[in-house]
Write a protein that holds these residues in place. Sequence first.
Motif, PDB file in Angstrom:
ATOM      1  N   PHE A 273       0.906  -1.263   0.031  1.00  0.00           N
ATOM      2  CA  PHE A 273      -0.014  -0.036  -0.135  1.00  0.00           C
ATOM      3  C   PHE A 273       0.911   1.135   0.038  1.00  0.00           C
ATOM      4  O   PHE A 273       2.038   1.265   0.431  1.00  0.00           O
ATOM      5  CB  PHE A 273      -0.942   0.124   1.215  1.00  0.00           C
ATOM      6  N   THR A 274       0.267   2.283  -0.782  1.00  0.00           N
ATOM      7  CA  THR A 274       1.095   3.510  -0.553  1.00  0.00           C
ATOM      8  C   THR A 274       0.642   4.547   0.524  1.00  0.00           C
ATOM      9  O   THR A 274      -0.435   4.187   1.123  1.00  0.00           O
ATOM     10  CB  THR A 274       0.949   4.319  -2.000  1.00  0.00           C
ATOM     11  N   LYS A 275       1.064   5.537   0.705  1.00  0.00           N
ATOM     12  CA  LYS A 275       0.738   6.618   1.545  1.00  0.00           C
ATOM     13  C   LYS A 275      -0.672   6.964   1.337  1.00  0.00           C
ATOM     14  O   LYS A 275      -1.364   6.930   2.508  1.00  0.00           O
ATOM     15  CB  LYS A 275       1.513   7.997   1.583  1.00  0.00           C
ATOM     16  N   GLU A 276      -1.230   7.033   0.181  1.00  0.00           N
ATOM     17  CA  GLU A 276      -2.417   7.523  -0.295  1.00  0.00           C
ATOM     18  C   GLU A 276      -3.542   6.431   0.028  1.00  0.00           C
ATOM     19  O   GLU A 276      -4.582   6.650   0.316  1.00  0.00           O
ATOM     20  CB  GLU A 276      -2.676   8.046  -1.438  1.00  0.00           C
ATOM     21  N   VAL A 279      -4.950   4.348   4.201  1.00  0.00           N
ATOM     22  CA  VAL A 279      -6.038   4.499   5.027  1.00  0.00           C
ATOM     23  C   VAL A 279      -7.425   3.819   4.455  1.00  0.00           C
ATOM     24  O   VAL A 279      -8.175   3.340   4.995  1.00  0.00           O
ATOM     25  CB  VAL A 279      -6.007   6.155   5.511  1.00  0.00           C
ATOM     26  N   PRO A 280      -7.651   4.339   3.155  1.00  0.00           N
ATOM     27  CA  PRO A 280      -8.971   3.707   2.495  1.00  0.00           C
ATOM     28  C   PRO A 280      -8.960   2.400   2.149  1.00  0.00           C
ATOM     29  O   PRO A 280     -10.050   1.640   2.373  1.00  0.00           O
ATOM     30  CB  PRO A 280      -9.016   4.591   1.304  1.00  0.00           C
ATOM     31  N   ASN A 281      -7.816   1.715   1.736  1.00  0.00           N
ATOM     32  CA  ASN A 281      -7.705   0.304   1.145  1.00  0.00           C
ATOM     33  C   ASN A 281      -7.326  -0.518   2.517  1.00  0.00           C
ATOM     34  O   ASN A 281      -7.737  -1.763   2.185  1.00  0.00           O
ATOM     35  CB  ASN A 281      -7.042   0.405  -0.025  1.00  0.00           C
ATOM     36  N   PHE A 282      -6.716  -0.283   3.457  1.00  0.00           N
ATOM     37  CA  PHE A 282      -6.440  -1.184   4.381  1.00  0.00           C
ATOM     38  C   PHE A 282      -6.885  -0.998   5.446  1.00  0.00           C
ATOM     39  O   PHE A 282      -7.769  -1.944   5.991  1.00  0.00           O
ATOM     40  CB  PHE A 282      -4.735  -0.911   4.544  1.00  0.00           C
ATOM     41  N   PHE A 283      -7.084   0.356   6.361  1.00  0.00           N
ATOM     42  CA  PHE A 283      -7.745   0.489   7.584  1.00  0.00           C
ATOM     43  C   PHE A 283      -9.154   0.423   7.321  1.00  0.00           C
ATOM     44  O   PHE A 283      -9.750  -0.127   8.333  1.00  0.00           O
ATOM     45  CB  PHE A 283      -7.265   1.808   8.022  1.00  0.00           C
ATOM     46  N   GLY A 284      -9.643   1.098   6.271  1.00  0.00           N
ATOM     47  CA  GLY A 284     -11.107   1.076   6.141  1.00  0.00           C
ATOM     48  C   GLY A 284     -11.737  -0.338   5.880  1.00  0.00           C
ATOM     49  O   GLY A 284     -13.019  -0.357   5.812  1.00  0.00           O
ATOM     50  N   LYS A 285     -11.137  -1.230   5.255  1.00  0.00           N
ATOM     51  CA  LYS A 285     -11.558  -2.415   4.649  1.00  0.00           C
ATOM     52  C   LYS A 285     -11.226  -3.564   5.672  1.00  0.00           C
ATOM     53  O   LYS A 285     -11.961  -4.837   5.476  1.00  0.00           O
ATOM     54  CB  LYS A 285     -11.281  -2.842   3.347  1.00  0.00           C
ATOM     55  N   SER A 286     -10.220  -3.318   6.703  1.00  0.00           N
ATOM     56  CA  SER A 286     -10.058  -4.303   7.497  1.00  0.00           C
ATOM     57  C   SER A 286     -10.979  -4.112   8.819  1.00  0.00           C
ATOM     58  O   SER A 286     -11.416  -3.237   8.930  1.00  0.00           O
ATOM     59  CB  SER A 286      -8.670  -4.587   7.908  1.00  0.00           C
ATOM     60  N   VAL A 293      -0.874  -4.913  11.386  1.00  0.00           N
ATOM     61  CA  VAL A 293       0.497  -5.189  11.382  1.00  0.00           C
ATOM     62  C   VAL A 293       1.218  -4.716   9.935  1.00  0.00           C
ATOM     63  O   VAL A 293       0.544  -5.168   8.882  1.00  0.00           O
ATOM     64  CB  VAL A 293       1.217  -6.556  11.520  1.00  0.00           C
ATOM     65  N   ILE A 294       2.113  -3.905  10.014  1.00  0.00           N
ATOM     66  CA  ILE A 294       2.690  -3.029   8.799  1.00  0.00           C
ATOM     67  C   ILE A 294       4.095  -3.453   8.681  1.00  0.00           C
ATOM     68  O   ILE A 294       4.800  -3.087   9.703  1.00  0.00           O
ATOM     69  CB  ILE A 294       2.371  -1.651   8.844  1.00  0.00           C
ATOM     70  N   PHE A 295       4.526  -3.752   7.571  1.00  0.00           N
ATOM     71  CA  PHE A 295       5.923  -4.023   7.422  1.00  0.00           C
ATOM     72  C   PHE A 295       6.356  -2.902   6.402  1.00  0.00           C
ATOM     73  O   PHE A 295       5.806  -2.849   5.425  1.00  0.00           O
ATOM     74  CB  PHE A 295       6.303  -5.434   6.533  1.00  0.00           C
ATOM     75  N   PHE A 296       7.531  -2.558   6.663  1.00  0.00           N
ATOM     76  CA  PHE A 296       7.932  -1.326   6.002  1.00  0.00           C
ATOM     77  C   PHE A 296       9.489  -2.074   5.409  1.00  0.00           C
ATOM     78  O   PHE A 296      10.358  -2.420   5.996  1.00  0.00           O
ATOM     79  CB  PHE A 296       8.537  -0.198   6.689  1.00  0.00           C
ATOM     80  N   SER A 297       9.511  -1.855   3.959  1.00  0.00           N
ATOM     81  CA  SER A 297      10.477  -2.481   3.128  1.00  0.00           C
ATOM     82  C   SER A 297      11.025  -1.658   2.246  1.00  0.00           C
ATOM     83  O   SER A 297      10.509  -0.618   1.681  1.00  0.00           O
ATOM     84  CB  SER A 297       9.826  -3.696   2.246  1.00  0.00           C
ATOM     85  N   LYS A 298      12.325  -1.924   2.037  1.00  0.00           N
ATOM     86  CA  LYS A 298      13.238  -0.829   1.326  1.00  0.00           C
ATOM     87  C   LYS A 298      13.351  -1.544  -0.088  1.00  0.00           C
ATOM     88  O   LYS A 298      13.491  -0.839  -1.142  1.00  0.00           O
ATOM     89  CB  LYS A 298      14.557  -0.799   1.908  1.00  0.00           C
ATOM     90  N   VAL A 323       4.506  -1.738   3.110  1.00  0.00           N
ATOM     91  CA  VAL A 323       4.474  -0.399   2.386  1.00  0.00           C
ATOM     92  C   VAL A 323       5.900  -0.170   2.223  1.00  0.00           C
ATOM     93  O   VAL A 323       7.141  -0.568   2.980  1.00  0.00           O
ATOM     94  CB  VAL A 323       4.293   0.699   3.700  1.00  0.00           C
ATOM     95  N   LEU A 324       6.335   0.341   0.848  1.00  0.00           N
ATOM     96  CA  LEU A 324       7.579   0.512   0.323  1.00  0.00           C
ATOM     97  C   LEU A 324       8.331   1.787   0.954  1.00  0.00           C
ATOM     98  O   LEU A 324       7.650   2.863   0.598  1.00  0.00           O
ATOM     99  CB  LEU A 324       7.625   0.488  -1.306  1.00  0.00           C
TER     100      LEU A 324
END
Length: 702
Positions: A273-276, A279-286, A293-298, A323-324
Amino acid sequence: MLRVPTTPSPPSSSMASIIRAYALPVVLFAAAIFYQLFLIPNAFPPSHYDVLQIERYSSIDKVKEAYDKLESKWNSDVEVSDVHEFLKIRYAYELLTNPLWKRDYDLFGIDEQLHIIESANKRYAGKSISELDFPLLHTPSSESIDHSAKGITASDFQSIFPDAKPWLIQLYSSGSNRCAEFSKSWNKIASLLEPLANTGMVELGEKEVAIYFADKRSTGKPVFRNGIPSLFAIPPGCRTAKCFSRFDGELSIDAATNWFTTTVLALPQINYFTKESLVPNFFGKSSHHKVKVIFFSKSGERASPFLRQVAIDYWASASFAFVLWQEEESSYWLGAFGVESAPAIVFLKDPGVKPFVHHGSVNNSVFLTMMENNKEQELPQLRSVTSMELGCDPRGYSRAGYDTNIWYCAIAVGRSSMELNKMRETICRVQETLSKQSEPDASSENQSLAPVVDAFKRKRLTFAWLDGEKQKDYCQFYLGEGASDGTCGQRKGMNDIPRLLVIRYLRNSSAVDTRTQEMSKWKSLLVQDLIDESDQAGQFVAGYKGTDDVSEITQWLANIIKDGDSRDLPFFTLKTPKLVPDDTEPIWSKTAQKIPLKNIMRTILSAVGGLSVYLDDPRIGPSLLLAALVSLGTTWLRRGQQVQISQSKQPSQPPSSMAPSREEKKQRPTDRVRRRPNKNMPPSMTDSEPSDAYQMPFSDSD
C-alpha cells in the motif's frame, strides 16, 4: 408487339462464394507446406555428430578420432578458410568429449552454450583459423554447485510419496553453468520454504528419476523444454505424476518462491500500500477488532512464505500490509507511526494507544514472539467468539473461575466513529490506571478505588467494546429502545453517541433459584419456555452518564462494584439476544484462491508450452495435407450436387409462354384474381373448355 425471348442465365457462382467454399482446403494446404518446409527443418537441425560426420551417439573415442581426421585437413597445405564451419566443428568436439555434456545432450538434448558459436563468429570475423583461442566452452568448477541440499536418488524416490509436507525438487546437472549460477538462489529458496516444505535435488545422472520428471516428445525422447535447472512441485499426499507442477517462469528467488507459495501452499499474498491508499484500502476495509501489522520494506520484496503462513494463523486477530519505504516520505511515517527507517514492523492496536515499532530485520522465532505479545488489542471487542473468554456472557462463565458468584463487564457501545474511538481511548486509560494501582508496590492513597482495583486484579472486572451497528439487537436489549438512538443500528444521521454500561452477573445463587421456583408454579407453556431459555446468570445493568474524565469513570466503577458486592440488587434472567456470529473461516478457505492475472498468464503459457513439445511431430505435416485433400474433395462434390439440384428444379417452358412484360401486367390486372392453384383439382372443376366440346340439345327445351 412481338418480344424476343431470352435464354435464362445459368446459376451464377460469384468469385466470393468460390473463395469462401475453398478457404478451408487452401488454409490447410498452406499450413502443411509451411510445416514441412520451415517447422520440420528447424525442429530437427543437424546434430553435432553430423557436423563431425559420424554416427549419432558415438563414443568419445570416435569423436576424437573424427576430429583428428578433420584437423589433419586443416594442417595440410590447403587451409580451410571457412571460420564459421570450423567453429561448429570445434564446438561439437568440445561438447561431445566432455562426459557430462555428452550425457545431457544424448539423453535430453541439452545444449545451453550454443550461443557461443554466434558470439565467436562475430569476434573472429575476418580472422584465420590459426588466430582462434581455445577452448570455446567453459566447464564449471566442482565447487560451484552446493550439494548440501538433500539429494534424491532412485532408491529413496518412492519414500516421498505421499508426504504430509509438499516437496520442491530441482533437477540439475553438475556440468551445467546455469545450474552453477542458480545454486545460491536455490539455497535462498530452500531456506525460505524450510518451515513449510521439503526441498531436494536430483542430478541428471539419476536417469530413471530424471526421465520420470521430463517431458516426452512425439518420438518418446525425454526433454526439458526450458532447459535446466528445472523446478517441480509435489503437493502433499500426491501419489502419481499427474499432480506434479512444473515451474516455467523466470529462475529468480522471488518468482519461484511466489509460484510455490501461491499454487502449492495456497497461501494469501500480503499486498503493498502507498501513503495515499493505506487508510482507505487497508484501515477502511479491515475489521476494526484486528491489530494492524505493517511491514516497511526498502527493496519491495514479496512477503516470505513464513509471513504468509502467519497471516493465515493469525487472521482472526490481525491484518497485514506492506509499505515501500521512500526517503521523501520518511517524515510522514515518523509522525504517523514513529518509524524512522526501514526495515521496520509496526503493530497498531486501539485508538490512542502508542504503536509498537520494531526497527531492523527479525527471524521467524522472534517475529512469532512479537505476534503473541501484540496480537490482542488493549480493549478487546465483544464478539460471538470472545464473549465466553471475556466473561461477558450470561451463560455463567467468569474469567475469575467457576467459583466466583459475582463478576462485572464494562462495555463501551457505539457505532464506528471518532466519538467511539475517543471513548475506547478513555477506557484504555482507565485500564492502565487500574493496572498501576494493582501493582504490589503501588500506593493506596485513594481507598475509595479499592473495590474496583481488587475486582480488576482478580479478573472479576473485564473491559470490552461493542459494535452497536452490527450487534443491533444485543445493543438495544441493554440500552432500551429510547436510549439506543445514535448508538445502535444503522447510522441515520450525523449524531453518534457512544455509551458506557456495566453488566453485573450473578451466578445461579439462592436468589436466582427462588425466582425460578416461583415462575415454575405457573402452568403456562409460554412462561415455561421462558424459564427453559433464560440465562444461567442473573444480570443487572447500569449506564454511565458522566463526562469522559478517567478519574470520574474509575470512581463510578468503584461505586458500582461496591454496591453490587454488598447489596441485593434486582436482576433479570430473560434470554439475552445472541451476538451476530463472525466468520469462522478466512475468506480464502471458503472460495477459490484468487490467482493474479500474472499467474493466470503463466498457467496459459505453460499449457501452450506443453503443446509445443508435439509441434515437431513429423506426422503433423502429412496429416494437414490429407485433411486439405479431403476437404477439397468434399467441397467440390457438394458444390456439384448443388448445381445439379438447381438445374433439375428449373421448368422447361416454350418460348411463347414467356413471362409477360411489365406493360402486359398492367393491361391484364384481373389475371391475378383468376389465377388459382390447380394442385389436386378434380377434372369437373376445370376452367378451360375442351376443343371438341359441343352443346347437347334437350327435347323439352324452350
